[in-house]
Design a protein around this motif. Structure first.
Motif, short mmCIF file in Angstrom:
data_model
loop_
_atom_site.label_atom_id
_atom_site.label_comp_id
_atom_site.label_asym_id
_atom_site.label_seq_id
_atom_site.Cartn_x
_atom_site.Cartn_y
_atom_site.Cartn_z
N HIS A 192 0.78 -1.24 0.00
CA HIS A 192 0.00 0.00 0.00
C HIS A 192 0.81 1.29 0.00
CE1 HIS A 192 -3.58 -2.45 0.42
NE2 HIS A 192 -4.31 -1.35 0.33
N PRO A 193 2.05 1.35 0.51
CA PRO A 193 2.80 2.60 0.42
C PRO A 193 3.06 3.05 -1.02
CG PRO A 193 3.71 1.25 2.15
CD PRO A 193 2.71 0.39 1.43
N GLY A 194 3.04 2.12 -1.97
CA GLY A 194 3.21 2.48 -3.38
C GLY A 194 1.84 2.70 -4.01
N ILE A 195 1.59 3.90 -4.57
CA ILE A 195 0.26 4.22 -5.07
C ILE A 195 -0.19 3.31 -6.21
CG2 ILE A 195 0.97 6.05 -6.65
CD1 ILE A 195 -2.19 5.99 -4.46
N PRO A 196 0.67 2.88 -7.16
CA PRO A 196 0.19 1.94 -8.17
C PRO A 196 -0.30 0.63 -7.53
CG PRO A 196 2.24 2.93 -8.89
CD PRO A 196 2.06 3.30 -7.45
N CYS A 197 0.44 0.16 -6.52
CA CYS A 197 0.02 -1.06 -5.82
C CYS A 197 -1.30 -0.82 -5.09
CB CYS A 197 1.09 -1.51 -4.83
SG CYS A 197 2.54 -2.25 -5.59
N ARG A 198 -1.44 0.36 -4.51
CA ARG A 198 -2.69 0.67 -3.79
C ARG A 198 -3.86 0.72 -4.77
NH1 ARG A 198 -2.83 5.88 -0.09
NH2 ARG A 198 -1.08 4.73 0.79
N GLU A 199 -3.66 1.34 -5.93
CA GLU A 199 -4.72 1.39 -6.93
C GLU A 199 -5.11 -0.02 -7.37
OE1 GLU A 199 -3.40 5.68 -8.92
OE2 GLU A 199 -2.96 3.81 -9.95
N ARG A 200 -4.13 -0.88 -7.52
CA ARG A 200 -4.40 -2.26 -7.93
C ARG A 200 -5.11 -3.03 -6.82
NH1 ARG A 200 1.76 -2.29 -10.38
NH2 ARG A 200 1.24 -0.96 -12.16
N ALA A 201 -4.68 -2.81 -5.57
CA ALA A 201 -5.34 -3.47 -4.45
C ALA A 201 -6.78 -3.00 -4.30
CB ALA A 201 -4.56 -3.21 -3.16
N ASP A 202 -7.01 -1.71 -4.50
CA ASP A 202 -8.37 -1.18 -4.42
C ASP A 202 -9.26 -1.81 -5.48
OD1 ASP A 202 -7.66 0.42 -2.31
OD2 ASP A 202 -7.50 2.27 -3.49
N ALA A 203 -8.71 -1.97 -6.69
CA ALA A 203 -9.49 -2.59 -7.76
C ALA A 203 -9.78 -4.06 -7.45
CB ALA A 203 -8.73 -2.48 -9.08
N PHE A 204 -8.79 -4.75 -6.86
CA PHE A 204 -9.01 -6.13 -6.45
C PHE A 204 -10.10 -6.22 -5.40
CE2 PHE A 204 -8.27 -9.63 -3.52
CZ PHE A 204 -8.08 -10.72 -4.36
N ASP A 205 -10.01 -5.37 -4.38
CA ASP A 205 -11.01 -5.38 -3.30
C ASP A 205 -12.41 -5.12 -3.84
OD1 ASP A 205 -9.03 -5.87 -1.44
OD2 ASP A 205 -8.84 -3.77 -0.83
N ALA A 206 -12.51 -4.19 -4.78
CA ALA A 206 -13.82 -3.87 -5.36
C ALA A 206 -14.36 -5.04 -6.17
CB ALA A 206 -13.71 -2.63 -6.24
N ALA A 207 -13.46 -5.77 -6.84
CA ALA A 207 -13.89 -6.88 -7.70
C ALA A 207 -14.40 -8.07 -6.89
CB ALA A 207 -12.73 -7.32 -8.59
N VAL A 208 -13.84 -8.30 -5.70
CA VAL A 208 -14.22 -9.48 -4.91
C VAL A 208 -15.27 -9.16 -3.84
CG1 VAL A 208 -11.95 -10.50 -5.28
CG2 VAL A 208 -12.39 -9.21 -3.17
N ALA A 209 -15.53 -7.86 -3.63
CA ALA A 209 -16.47 -7.46 -2.58
C ALA A 209 -17.88 -7.99 -2.87
CB ALA A 209 -16.50 -5.94 -2.44
N GLY A 210 -18.52 -8.50 -1.83
CA GLY A 210 -19.91 -8.94 -1.96
C GLY A 210 -20.10 -10.19 -2.78
N LYS A 211 -19.03 -10.97 -2.97
CA LYS A 211 -19.11 -12.20 -3.76
C LYS A 211 -18.79 -13.39 -2.84
CE LYS A 211 -18.03 -10.22 -8.29
NZ LYS A 211 -18.02 -8.81 -7.88
N PRO A 212 -19.81 -14.02 -2.28
CA PRO A 212 -19.57 -15.14 -1.36
C PRO A 212 -18.90 -16.33 -2.02
CG PRO A 212 -21.90 -14.95 -1.93
CD PRO A 212 -21.23 -13.73 -2.46
N GLU A 213 -18.94 -16.40 -3.35
CA GLU A 213 -18.30 -17.51 -4.05
C GLU A 213 -16.80 -17.31 -4.20
OE1 GLU A 213 -20.21 -14.83 -7.26
OE2 GLU A 213 -20.48 -15.37 -5.15
N ILE A 214 -16.29 -16.17 -3.71
CA ILE A 214 -14.85 -15.89 -3.74
C ILE A 214 -14.32 -15.81 -2.31
CG2 ILE A 214 -13.06 -14.21 -4.31
CD1 ILE A 214 -14.66 -13.38 -6.72
N SER A 215 -13.26 -16.57 -2.03
CA SER A 215 -12.55 -16.46 -0.76
C SER A 215 -11.23 -15.74 -1.04
CB SER A 215 -12.27 -17.86 -0.18
OG SER A 215 -11.43 -17.76 0.95
N ALA A 216 -11.07 -14.54 -0.49
CA ALA A 216 -9.91 -13.71 -0.81
C ALA A 216 -9.06 -13.43 0.43
CB ALA A 216 -10.35 -12.40 -1.43
N THR A 217 -7.76 -13.57 0.25
CA THR A 217 -6.78 -13.25 1.30
C THR A 217 -5.83 -12.19 0.76
OG1 THR A 217 -6.86 -15.52 2.15
CG2 THR A 217 -4.95 -14.16 2.78
N SER A 218 -5.54 -11.18 1.57
CA SER A 218 -4.60 -10.14 1.16
C SER A 218 -3.43 -10.08 2.15
CB SER A 218 -5.28 -8.77 1.10
OG SER A 218 -6.22 -8.71 0.05
N ASN A 219 -2.23 -9.92 1.60
CA ASN A 219 -1.02 -9.78 2.43
C ASN A 219 -0.18 -8.62 1.92
OD1 ASN A 219 -1.10 -13.25 2.55
ND2 ASN A 219 -1.06 -12.03 4.42
#
Length: 310
Positions: free
Chosen positions: A154-181
């Motif tokens: 997250h300290p790198g803004i391109p990585c943060r933008e990508r993480a935000d897009a990932f979070d938005a894509a998996v949000a509210g989808k019970p058929e997806i189990s997502a882990t972030s590190n």
């Protein structure tokens, strides 16, 4: 307070002079604050900006912030003290560099950002996140379900933008189990390998499809190492930057796709705009632009390698 303008790459390119011969440039010194010298893609952009500046007869001073925002602020202040004409900062989130940007502004030194986004004190920014095309491909290939791992920084803004897009894509989808590190920089490959190994163990009984979404290629190679060590060939791997090892991994089948942003053109564009920014002074309107990109998959990897032999 200036307005921040959003420019497309082609639109900003059209502003550049199209003369056949380069005009003489007044000798200048620019400072470049490097996110991390361990980042292959950032190094490529630094090399491009350095070559573009030196081709104008300018001097360049590079400072390595080792992925630490506080060190980036210190580096900006050091360059201000040295009286450089302009400063380019790579990757760091511009909103977290206020103390450094303020010091540069007080000294009348413009600051440009390569991938850090706009913030007060940033004259021009190249936006390099480009997350959505890769997210769309991952969701298509997995059918929008399965077990996913997101390796980000997250300290790198391109990585943060990508993480935000990932979070938005998996949000509210019970058929997806997502882990972030959160990976470490330096040490992106090593921490990614450790997190991937732990994720594989924790999800030994989980249902696929399986996918790993990486912040950038250097850390993705660590994830691939863990997959090879575990003998897993059923995990899709997605990443950014289209570095040589990643492109080869796509060709070998170890990586599903890597998205390469045209950082060479972006870096040159930043340097080429410095004289205009300096000439405009307080009348300069802060701008951002999005470079072009290429999504490298098994379908076009051979052509991409032929077109980019480096």
């Amino acid at each position: 307070m200036h307005r921040t303008l959003k420019w497309g790459f082609a639109a900003l390119l059209a502003l550049m002079p199209m003369t056949g011969a380069a005009l003489p440039q007044e000798a200048k010194t620019i400072g470049i604050v490097t996110f991390s010298t361990s980042d292959v893609d950032t190094n490529q952009m630094i090399d491009t900006m350095t070559e573009a500046a030196e081709a104008k007869g300018w001097s360049v001073e590079n400072l390595n912030a080792n992925g630490d925002p506080s060190q980036a602020i210190t580096s900006i202040k050091q360059l201000v003290t040295k009286g450089v004409d302009a400063i380019i900062v790579t990757v760091f989130d511009s909103t977290g560099l206020a103390a450094g940007l303020s010091a540069a502004e007080e000294a009348g030194i413009p600051v440009l950002s390569a991938g850090g986004g706009m913030a007060p004190g940033i004259a021009l920014s190249a936006s390099t996140g480009a997350a959505q095309p890769l997210i769309d491909l991952m969701m298509k290939n997995t059918g929008g379900k399965g077990t996913f791992l997101n390796l980000t920084y997250h300290p790198g803004i391109p990585c943060r933008e990508r993480a935000d897009a990932f979070d938005a894509a998996v949000a509210g989808k019970p058929e997806i189990s997502a882990t972030s590190n959160e990976i470490s920089i330096p040490g992106a490959a090593e921490t990614s390998q450790a997190f991937t190994s732990a994720w594989l163990t924790a999800n030994a009984e989980a249902e696929g499809p399986f996918a790993i979404f990486n912040c950038y290629d250097d850390n993705a190679m660590g994830a691939i190492a863990a997959l090879k060590q575990a003998g897993r060939t059923d995990v899709q791997v997605y990443s950014f930057n289209a570095t040589a090892p990643a492109v080869q991994a796509v060709k070998d089948g170890a990586m599903t796709a890597t998205l390469g942003v045209d950082l060479t053109s972006a870096g040159k564009m930043l340097v080429d705009q410095i004289p205009d920014i300096l000439a405009a002074g307080d009348s300069w309107e802060p701008k951002s632009f999005v470079p072009g990109y290429t999504l490298v998959t098994k379908d076009n990897v051979d052509q991409f390698m032929a077109d980019n032999p480096q």
